[in-house]
Design a protein around this motif. Sequence first.
Motif, mmCIF file in Angstrom:
data_model
loop_
_atom_site.group_PDB
_atom_site.id
_atom_site.type_symbol
_atom_site.label_atom_id
_atom_site.label_comp_id
_atom_site.label_asym_id
_atom_site.label_seq_id
_atom_site.Cartn_x
_atom_site.Cartn_y
_atom_site.Cartn_z
ATOM 1 N N MET A 1 -4.556 -5.375 8.393
ATOM 2 C CA MET A 1 -3.687 -4.601 8.490
ATOM 3 C C MET A 1 -3.262 -4.062 7.125
ATOM 4 O O MET A 1 -2.931 -2.897 7.270
ATOM 5 C CB MET A 1 -2.515 -5.456 8.996
ATOM 6 N N GLN A 2 -3.297 -4.644 5.871
ATOM 7 C CA GLN A 2 -2.796 -4.209 4.534
ATOM 8 C C GLN A 2 -3.842 -2.826 4.107
ATOM 9 O O GLN A 2 -3.574 -1.807 3.907
ATOM 10 C CB GLN A 2 -3.147 -5.300 3.652
ATOM 11 N N LYS A 3 -5.065 -3.262 4.615
ATOM 12 C CA LYS A 3 -6.085 -2.059 4.399
ATOM 13 C C LYS A 3 -5.767 -0.710 5.257
ATOM 14 O O LYS A 3 -5.718 0.291 4.716
ATOM 15 C CB LYS A 3 -7.581 -2.406 4.690
ATOM 16 N N ARG A 4 -5.381 -0.746 6.525
ATOM 17 C CA ARG A 4 -5.087 0.259 7.512
ATOM 18 C C ARG A 4 -3.830 0.668 6.902
ATOM 19 O O ARG A 4 -3.791 1.991 6.764
ATOM 20 C CB ARG A 4 -4.741 -0.537 8.808
ATOM 21 N N LEU A 5 -2.847 -0.114 6.516
ATOM 22 C CA LEU A 5 -1.521 0.359 6.031
ATOM 23 C C LEU A 5 -1.739 1.406 4.792
ATOM 24 O O LEU A 5 -1.096 2.533 4.698
ATOM 25 C CB LEU A 5 -0.462 -0.549 5.967
ATOM 26 N N ASN A 6 -2.511 1.004 3.784
ATOM 27 C CA ASN A 6 -2.940 1.744 2.669
ATOM 28 C C ASN A 6 -3.649 2.700 2.951
ATOM 29 O O ASN A 6 -3.503 3.872 2.281
ATOM 30 C CB ASN A 6 -3.626 0.894 1.632
ATOM 31 N N ASP A 7 -4.676 2.904 3.772
ATOM 32 C CA ASP A 7 -5.328 4.277 4.318
ATOM 33 C C ASP A 7 -4.551 5.111 4.696
ATOM 34 O O ASP A 7 -4.760 6.436 4.472
ATOM 35 C CB ASP A 7 -6.424 3.677 5.333
ATOM 36 N N VAL A 12 -4.322 7.107 -2.092
ATOM 37 C CA VAL A 12 -4.669 7.080 -3.537
ATOM 38 C C VAL A 12 -4.285 5.756 -4.539
ATOM 39 O O VAL A 12 -5.188 5.008 -4.958
ATOM 40 C CB VAL A 12 -3.807 8.328 -4.090
ATOM 41 N N GLU A 13 -3.246 5.334 -4.362
ATOM 42 C CA GLU A 13 -2.878 4.271 -5.164
ATOM 43 C C GLU A 13 -2.982 2.813 -4.504
ATOM 44 O O GLU A 13 -2.837 1.710 -5.364
ATOM 45 C CB GLU A 13 -1.539 4.249 -6.022
ATOM 46 N N ARG A 14 -2.809 2.864 -3.163
ATOM 47 C CA ARG A 14 -3.004 1.657 -2.508
ATOM 48 C C ARG A 14 -2.064 0.331 -3.073
ATOM 49 O O ARG A 14 -2.544 -0.675 -3.137
ATOM 50 C CB ARG A 14 -4.408 0.998 -2.533
ATOM 51 N N VAL A 68 5.917 -7.236 4.219
ATOM 52 C CA VAL A 68 5.209 -6.013 3.710
ATOM 53 C C VAL A 68 6.031 -5.477 2.714
ATOM 54 O O VAL A 68 7.143 -5.101 2.743
ATOM 55 C CB VAL A 68 4.989 -5.237 5.076
ATOM 56 N N LYS A 69 5.184 -5.411 1.253
ATOM 57 C CA LYS A 69 5.975 -4.644 0.488
ATOM 58 C C LYS A 69 5.221 -3.479 -0.009
ATOM 59 O O LYS A 69 4.059 -3.209 -0.045
ATOM 60 C CB LYS A 69 5.660 -5.660 -0.962
ATOM 61 N N ILE A 70 6.469 -2.389 0.021
ATOM 62 C CA ILE A 70 5.788 -1.011 -0.088
ATOM 63 C C ILE A 70 6.554 -0.414 -1.498
ATOM 64 O O ILE A 70 7.569 -0.951 -1.744
ATOM 65 C CB ILE A 70 6.356 -0.124 1.007
ATOM 66 N N PRO A 71 5.933 0.540 -1.939
ATOM 67 C CA PRO A 71 6.705 1.125 -3.078
ATOM 68 C C PRO A 71 7.663 1.983 -2.876
ATOM 69 O O PRO A 71 7.785 2.572 -1.619
ATOM 70 C CB PRO A 71 5.250 1.952 -3.758
ATOM 71 N N ASP A 72 8.480 2.404 -3.708
ATOM 72 C CA ASP A 72 9.846 3.036 -3.709
ATOM 73 C C ASP A 72 9.293 4.565 -3.674
ATOM 74 O O ASP A 72 9.259 5.169 -4.695
ATOM 75 C CB ASP A 72 10.554 2.963 -4.654
ATOM 76 N N SER A 73 8.777 4.982 -2.735
ATOM 77 C CA SER A 73 8.396 6.459 -2.482
ATOM 78 C C SER A 73 8.733 6.966 -1.219
ATOM 79 O O SER A 73 9.317 6.415 -0.263
ATOM 80 C CB SER A 73 6.835 6.503 -2.700
#
Length: 99
Positions: A1-7, A12-14, A68-73
């Motif tokens: 799932m992590q790969k799919r969310l990053n895709d 770009v930065e994953r 799920v840790k996401i960047p502040d973007s």
Amino acid sequence: MQKRLNDVFDPVERRIKIVKAVLFDATYLYTEAEDDQWRTKTKWLFGDENPIYIYTEAELYSEFDFIVKIPDSDINQIQLRAEIEYYMLQSKNYKIEII
């Protein structure tokens, strides 16, 4: 799932990470009556360099199965939740954390 969310959301930065929500591993403390005289379960606490911390059951319990840790973007959290809920098991609970 992590790969799919990053895709989908950060190709770009994953930077999206999925981590377990359990913070501590439990260590059971045996009472004297529970200890076996031939195969002792007693662990000596003296002389160890690493201290053993005692937590209550409430401190060990987590209401979430993963975080799920996401960047502040500018990630759309509604689409992110929809994507997570599509791929996860229905019995699992999660939390989104902005890092």
